[in-house]
Structures are given as C-alpha cells and as structure tokens.
Design an enzyme around this catalytic site. Structure first.
Site, PDB file in Angstrom:
ATOM      1  N   ASN A 123      38.411   7.724  35.849  1.00  0.00           N
ATOM      2  CA  ASN A 123      38.157   7.678  37.286  1.00  0.00           C
ATOM      3  C   ASN A 123      38.889   8.862  37.887  1.00  0.00           C
ATOM      4  O   ASN A 123      40.096   8.804  38.125  1.00  0.00           O
ATOM      5  CB  ASN A 123      38.648   6.353  37.877  1.00  0.00           C
ATOM      6  CG  ASN A 123      38.292   6.196  39.344  1.00  0.00           C
ATOM      7  OD1 ASN A 123      37.809   7.128  39.986  1.00  0.00           O
ATOM      8  ND2 ASN A 123      38.542   5.024  39.893  1.00  0.00           N
ATOM      9  N   ARG A 145      33.426   6.901  36.263  1.00  0.00           N
ATOM     10  CA  ARG A 145      33.031   6.322  37.537  1.00  0.00           C
ATOM     11  C   ARG A 145      32.618   7.449  38.473  1.00  0.00           C
ATOM     12  O   ARG A 145      33.377   8.376  38.745  1.00  0.00           O
ATOM     13  CB  ARG A 145      34.179   5.540  38.164  1.00  0.00           C
ATOM     14  CG  ARG A 145      33.768   4.898  39.481  1.00  0.00           C
ATOM     15  CD  ARG A 145      34.941   4.315  40.226  1.00  0.00           C
ATOM     16  NE  ARG A 145      34.502   3.747  41.496  1.00  0.00           N
ATOM     17  CZ  ARG A 145      35.324   3.383  42.461  1.00  0.00           C
ATOM     18  NH1 ARG A 145      36.627   3.546  42.329  1.00  0.00           N
ATOM     19  NH2 ARG A 145      34.853   2.872  43.585  1.00  0.00           N
ATOM     20  N   HIS A 149      30.928   0.698  45.809  1.00  0.00           N
ATOM     21  CA  HIS A 149      31.666  -0.372  45.131  1.00  0.00           C
ATOM     22  C   HIS A 149      30.729  -1.269  44.338  1.00  0.00           C
ATOM     23  O   HIS A 149      31.079  -2.406  44.003  1.00  0.00           O
ATOM     24  CB  HIS A 149      32.474  -1.234  46.108  1.00  0.00           C
ATOM     25  CG  HIS A 149      33.596  -0.520  46.774  1.00  0.00           C
ATOM     26  ND1 HIS A 149      34.079  -0.900  48.018  1.00  0.00           N
ATOM     27  CD2 HIS A 149      34.351   0.545  46.409  1.00  0.00           C
ATOM     28  CE1 HIS A 149      35.060  -0.100  48.371  1.00  0.00           C
ATOM     29  NE2 HIS A 149      35.246   0.792  47.408  1.00  0.00           N
ATOM     30  N   ARG A 193      39.700   4.851  56.600  1.00  0.00           N
ATOM     31  CA  ARG A 193      38.349   4.981  57.150  1.00  0.00           C
ATOM     32  C   ARG A 193      38.106   3.867  58.161  1.00  0.00           C
ATOM     33  O   ARG A 193      38.487   2.722  57.948  1.00  0.00           O
ATOM     34  CB  ARG A 193      37.301   4.920  56.033  1.00  0.00           C
ATOM     35  CG  ARG A 193      37.258   6.169  55.183  1.00  0.00           C
ATOM     36  CD  ARG A 193      36.392   5.978  53.956  1.00  0.00           C
ATOM     37  NE  ARG A 193      37.153   5.443  52.836  1.00  0.00           N
ATOM     38  CZ  ARG A 193      36.622   5.106  51.656  1.00  0.00           C
ATOM     39  NH1 ARG A 193      35.325   5.227  51.452  1.00  0.00           N
ATOM     40  NH2 ARG A 193      37.386   4.639  50.696  1.00  0.00           N
ATOM     41  N   GLU A 246      36.664  -2.892  37.212  1.00  0.00           N
ATOM     42  CA  GLU A 246      35.631  -1.865  37.163  1.00  0.00           C
ATOM     43  C   GLU A 246      35.660  -1.086  35.857  1.00  0.00           C
ATOM     44  O   GLU A 246      34.616  -0.682  35.350  1.00  0.00           O
ATOM     45  CB  GLU A 246      35.798  -0.930  38.360  1.00  0.00           C
ATOM     46  CG  GLU A 246      35.457  -1.607  39.688  1.00  0.00           C
ATOM     47  CD  GLU A 246      36.053  -0.900  40.891  1.00  0.00           C
ATOM     48  OE1 GLU A 246      35.267  -0.405  41.714  1.00  0.00           O
ATOM     49  OE2 GLU A 246      37.295  -0.849  40.999  1.00  0.00           O
TER      50      GLU A 246
END
Length: 383
Positions: free
Chosen positions: A16, A78, A166, A227, A369
């Site tokens: 990642n 990812r 996601h 965000r 993940e």
C-alpha cells in the site's frame, strides 16, 4: 507457481504505497496470517529518497524474515481509483500501469504513489506477478440511479460518475458479516460504516452495493480526518472567486486542511474526545458534525434498502471507539436499532453490540484489506 518453502503455503506480498509511506505485509491467504508486516516512512526525504529506496528497505526486512522473491506467489497492490474500465483485480502490464497513471486525474493524491510503488516492485521482483486491486471496483456496478450525477449527458458520458472508494474493505466486511451471522450473504441487507481517517458508508443488498458515500473522488461523503466530505458545489465556486485560492490551493484545502483537522486541529478521534472532556468547544462542535453526518447517511441508507438486517462498524474508529459508535446510534430505536451499552463498551474482534431484542443487528467487524487483496491476487494468478 512458487510456494513458500518455510510454511508450505502460498504467500502474497501486499503493498500500500502512499506519497510518503510504504506499508507492506506478507500474507498467507489460506490462514489469514501475516508473516511479516512493516512500514517505511518519510519517503521523499533525506532518509528515504523515493519509492525505490523504500522497496530496498522493505526487501532487506523481508530477507531478515526469510522471505525471498522465490517464496512469493504474487505481489498485490492497493490502488484507489480504477476508473470505468479497471473494475476487477488485474495483472499489471505496461498498459494497465499507464491507465493507473492516467487516473491520477480522479485520485491525484492516491494513484501516483500507487503507480510508483508498482514500478518499483516490478523492478525489484521482475519474475513475480503483480496484481492491482482497486478500491473502486466493488462499486463498479452501482445502480445507475446511485452512480449518476445530474449533469448534462455530454459530461457524464465521458466517465463522470460516482465511483466510490474503500470498496476492498466494504466487500471484505460484508462477507465477514454473513459468515459471523451464519446467513447467506444473498439474504442480507447491510449497511457498512468504514470509519477511519478516511471514512465511507455503503448500502449492500444480497452482497452487491446499491449506494456508497464517496463519489467521483474520495472527497465526497462523511467527515474525515482532513477531508470535509459533502460540500455545496457553490461553496467551491465561491472560494475560487472570492477566497484567494486557485485550483491547486483549493485542492490542498479539500484534501489536507478540512475535516476534523480544519474544525478542531486534530485528525485523531482519541485526541478529539480528550479535548471534549476538557470542555474544548471546537472539539465538541467537530464531533457533533462528524456524528451527525454518519447518522444522516445511516438514515438515508435505511431508506434506500427499505430497512436493514445489520449495521456494521469497521476500520480504526469504527472498531475501537465505543463513544463514537454510541453517538452514531443513540436515539434510533424507532428505526429498529437498539444498542446494548455494555456490549458496546466491551470485547474485541468480531462481535454483536446490539440488544437481543434489536430488530436490526449491530456488529463490530474488523476489516483486513491486506488479506482481501492477497486473496484476490492469488485467486487471479492461480495460486
């Protein structure tokens, strides 16, 4: 196909790559065990000049754990945005890598470092297949009513739609929920709340997503660490015209200086809650906005699904903050959600936190993940 010589099983290296860090795990997809995990930080500084240098450090760590290139079946990456065409795990070749580069226009903070990580991994492990797994892929077949922006068709026909993000986590957690409840996933209407530094919600019916909170980019939806989530587009025009910002400055505000950080000066929910306990009004206001937005989406998705069988919290905040979970669910008994306060405060791992008589089951299910990417990658290359 190469097998792990020490454990006798298939091993996947999962990467990642971010702009300033590289997270990695060596995972046995069958057992779910991570044999090695680590992070290289401060990429782009004098410590670690670039992603090639980060891969060198990672490779040395793997060798110290007796993980060589020959023991790896596949390397999974990812990648946040796959656009309209990369809608499934994909073996990376030059054309795929070029498309990931091009999609930086939709994920300018995420796709470029992912591409850099893939390039470095291809150089360091030229004989190991590389597979990209996309956060947008799970939401590729959102119903048109959920995916379509109400813009002129000439604009939306160029690929402007809601892609979500996601998705790797939402898909993994939805399957884990079905396993935990011992109910076929086809029989479940689910709401998954992925609450971390990045945050998103999804409505999933029969294992397929029917709504999600993120849009064309990962900026839409819930309040996040840096965000803002949902904003009036007119506000953005106002900032461009009257806020002394150009497009680059506005992008910086939206990605790096908004959300909890912009409202309260921190991205860490633990610090935020500590500040609330010290009667910090900014922190309390930020928390109220954060929780209100989650409740708003939860109510909307109950309507989209016509009622849910299960609501699940996952990711860092969702898994570890009983206070946030309680705040998101408080007073929703008329919607069929009855929280058991004692269960919410206790336990670890996958668990039920709703009352026995709650019409809607509420769970906490850890996401993974890296394991999801490892399994997708190994399945694709035939390990």
């Amino acid at each position: 196909m190469v097998q792990d010589s020490t454990s006798g099983g298939t091993l996947a290296l999962v990467l990642n790559a971010g702009s300033s860090s590289l997270k990695y795990q060596v995972v046995d997809p069958a057992s779910g065990v991570a044999r090695v995990r680590g992070t290289v930080e401060r990429i782009g500084t004098g410590d670690v000049s670039d992603h090639d240098a980060a891969l060198e450090l990672m490779r040395a760590d793997l060798q110290n754990h007796d993980v060589s290139a020959a023991s790896l079946t596949v390397i999974g990456h990812r990648v946040v945005h796959g656009g309209p065409d990369l809608v499934a795990p994909t073996v990376v070749d030059d054309d795929v890598l070029s498309e990931i580069d091009d999609l930086a226009r939709l994920a300018p903070l995420h796709n470029p470092p992912a591409a850099a990580g893939i390039r470095s991994a291809r150089g360091h492990y030229p004989d190991v297949p590389q597979v990209a797994a996309f956060d947008t892929a799970f939401f590729a077949d959102l119903p048109a009513a959920a995916a379509t922006y109400a813009l002129p068709s000439g604009l939306t026909s160029s690929g402007l739609r809601r892609y979500g993000a996601h998705g790797i986590s939402h898909q993994y957690v939805a399957a884990e929920v079905a396993a935990f409840l011992d109910v076929p996933i086809d029989d479940l209407d689910q709401i998954v709340l992925h609450l971390g530094n990045g945050a998103s919600a999804s409505a999933i019916s029969g294992g397929r997503p029917v709504e999600t909170s993120m849009g064309l980019t990962p900026l839409e939806g819930l309040v996040m660490g840096t965000r803002a989530g949902d904003l009036d587009p007119g506000l953005l025009l106002h900032l461009l015209r009257h806020g002394d910002l150009d497009s680059d400055g506005l992008e910086d505000v939206l990605h790096h200086r908004s959300g909890l950080l912009g409202m309260a000066g921190t991205t860490d929910l633990r610090d935020l809650l500590d500040a609330i306990d010290r009667r910090d009004e900014r922190a309390k206001a930020a928390y109220d906005v954060y929780v209100h937005r989650v409740r708003k989406y939860l109510g909307a998705y109950l309507a989209v699904l016509g009622g849910a069988d299960v609501v699940t919290f996952t990711a860092g905040v969702g898994e570890h903050s009983p206070r946030v979970r309680a705040g998101c669910l408080r007073g929703l008994e008329r919607l069929g959600i009855v929280l058991d306060e004692a269960r919410n405060e206790a336990g670890a791992g996958a668990r039920r936190i709703s009352a026995d008589d709650s019409p809607v089951t509420v769970l906490v299910v850890p996401t993974n993940e890296e394991l999801a990417i490892a399994r997708q990658a190994v399945a694709l290359v035939g390990g």
